[in-house]
Design an enzyme around this catalytic site. Structure first.
Site, PDB file in Angstrom:
ATOM      1  N   ASN A   1     -38.457 -71.647 -25.853  1.00 36.33           N
ATOM      2  CA  ASN A   1     -39.359 -71.310 -24.432  1.00 36.33           C
ATOM      3  C   ASN A   1     -38.364 -71.143 -23.530  1.00 36.33           C
ATOM      4  O   ASN A   1     -37.740 -71.735 -22.985  1.00 36.33           O
ATOM      5  CB  ASN A   1     -40.354 -72.630 -24.298  1.00 36.33           C
TER       6      ASN A   1
ATOM      7  N   ASP B   1     -40.451 -83.280 -25.723  1.00 43.10           N
ATOM      8  CA  ASP B   1     -41.740 -82.860 -26.159  1.00 43.10           C
ATOM      9  C   ASP B   1     -42.686 -83.402 -24.864  1.00 43.10           C
ATOM     10  O   ASP B   1     -42.082 -84.542 -24.483  1.00 43.10           O
ATOM     11  CB  ASP B   1     -42.325 -83.469 -27.541  1.00 43.10           C
TER      12      ASP B   1
ATOM     13  N   TYR C   1     -49.426 -75.463 -17.718  1.00 37.38           N
ATOM     14  CA  TYR C   1     -50.660 -76.400 -16.894  1.00 37.38           C
ATOM     15  C   TYR C   1     -50.168 -76.435 -15.416  1.00 37.38           C
ATOM     16  O   TYR C   1     -51.078 -77.044 -14.533  1.00 37.38           O
ATOM     17  CB  TYR C   1     -50.842 -77.892 -17.234  1.00 37.38           C
ATOM     18  N   ASP C   2     -49.038 -75.995 -14.718  1.00 37.52           N
ATOM     19  CA  ASP C   2     -48.537 -76.146 -13.483  1.00 37.52           C
ATOM     20  C   ASP C   2     -49.675 -75.868 -12.454  1.00 37.52           C
ATOM     21  O   ASP C   2     -50.103 -76.489 -11.532  1.00 37.52           O
ATOM     22  CB  ASP C   2     -47.406 -75.312 -13.033  1.00 37.52           C
TER      23      ASP C   2
ATOM     24  N   LYS D   1     -40.051 -78.990  -7.120  1.00 39.10           N
ATOM     25  CA  LYS D   1     -40.959 -79.200  -8.362  1.00 39.10           C
ATOM     26  C   LYS D   1     -39.779 -79.938  -9.206  1.00 39.10           C
ATOM     27  O   LYS D   1     -40.147 -81.027  -9.795  1.00 39.10           O
ATOM     28  CB  LYS D   1     -41.363 -77.996  -9.035  1.00 39.10           C
TER      29      LYS D   1
ATOM     30  N   HIS E   1     -41.966 -84.357 -14.282  1.00 45.39           N
ATOM     31  CA  HIS E   1     -41.767 -85.292 -15.564  1.00 45.39           C
ATOM     32  C   HIS E   1     -40.763 -84.986 -16.240  1.00 45.39           C
ATOM     33  O   HIS E   1     -39.965 -85.739 -16.510  1.00 45.39           O
ATOM     34  CB  HIS E   1     -43.195 -85.195 -16.408  1.00 45.39           C
TER      35      HIS E   1
END
Length: 199
Positions: free
Chosen positions: A15, A74, A157-158, A176, A181
């Site tokens: 990705n 993950d 999902y941002d 950000k 996370h």
């Protein structure tokens, strides 16, 4: 002793958004000298039942294939009203051919009449070092699911994950990267790697 703890490493992901984010955070921390890109490896089946298990599968497989230290993560979106789902199924929430947009659409549809929008992103990151040892860290970002997508930044999902009054997609990338996370997990990983040097 100066210089990075790990000279060269590969991010065990295909990705490009994730690779760019992790490269920025890892190299900026000073514990990784270079993130090697452009390498190929077979797809890794992520069939573990936990985020840590999936990260370990990817990191070990890519390290064995490339001969380099490997860093994999993950990430799961855990929605309170869905009992912590989608969790390990976050990337394929809308099915095997999921896209960012289809995942967001299914999530918003599922929560259409739900008042409790509390959620958290959880990232587990694992580094497999050249000697086969591993370092594990975790980062959690609490927030809530917005009613509609907002913002043009970020990915995944941002646009619907709100922290305070803004979604992650409404925040500048630098902001950000300070709170995300993944950033929290990678800062934890960087600190754990520094501790290896101290020992």
């Amino acid at each position: 002793m100066t210089g990075p703890v790990v000279g060269r490493a590969v991010v065990a992901s295909k990705n490009p958004d994730k690779i760019a984010e992790m490269e920025h955070l890892l190299v900026a921390s000073g514990v990784i000298g270079e993130i090697v890109t452009g390498l190929e490896w077979p797809d890794v089946v992520e069939d573990a039942t936990t985020l840590e298990g999936n990260a370990r599968l990817k990191a070990r497989a890519v390290s064995e294939r490339t001969g380099l230290a490997s860093i994999a993560d993950d990430t799961g979106l855990e929605v309170d009203a869905l009992g912590g789902a989608p969790g390990v199924h976050t990337a394929r929430f809308s099915g095997p051919d999921a896209t960012y947009e289809s995942n967001v659409s299914v999530l918003l549809g599922t929560l259409a009449n739900v008042e409790n929008r509390g959620a958290r992103f959880r990232t587990v990151v694992i580094a497999i070092l050249a000697d086969g040892s591993e370092v594990v860290a975790e980062g959690v970002l609490p927030g809530e699911i917005a009613h509609h997508p907002r913002g043009s930044g970020g990915f995944g999902y941002d646009p619907v994950f709100a922290v305070g009054s803004r979604t992650l997609a409404e925040m500048p990338a630098d902001e950000k990267n300070l709170i995300s996370h993944r950033a929290r997990a990678i800062r934890g990983l960087a600190e754990a790697l520094r501790q290896l040097r101290v020992r």
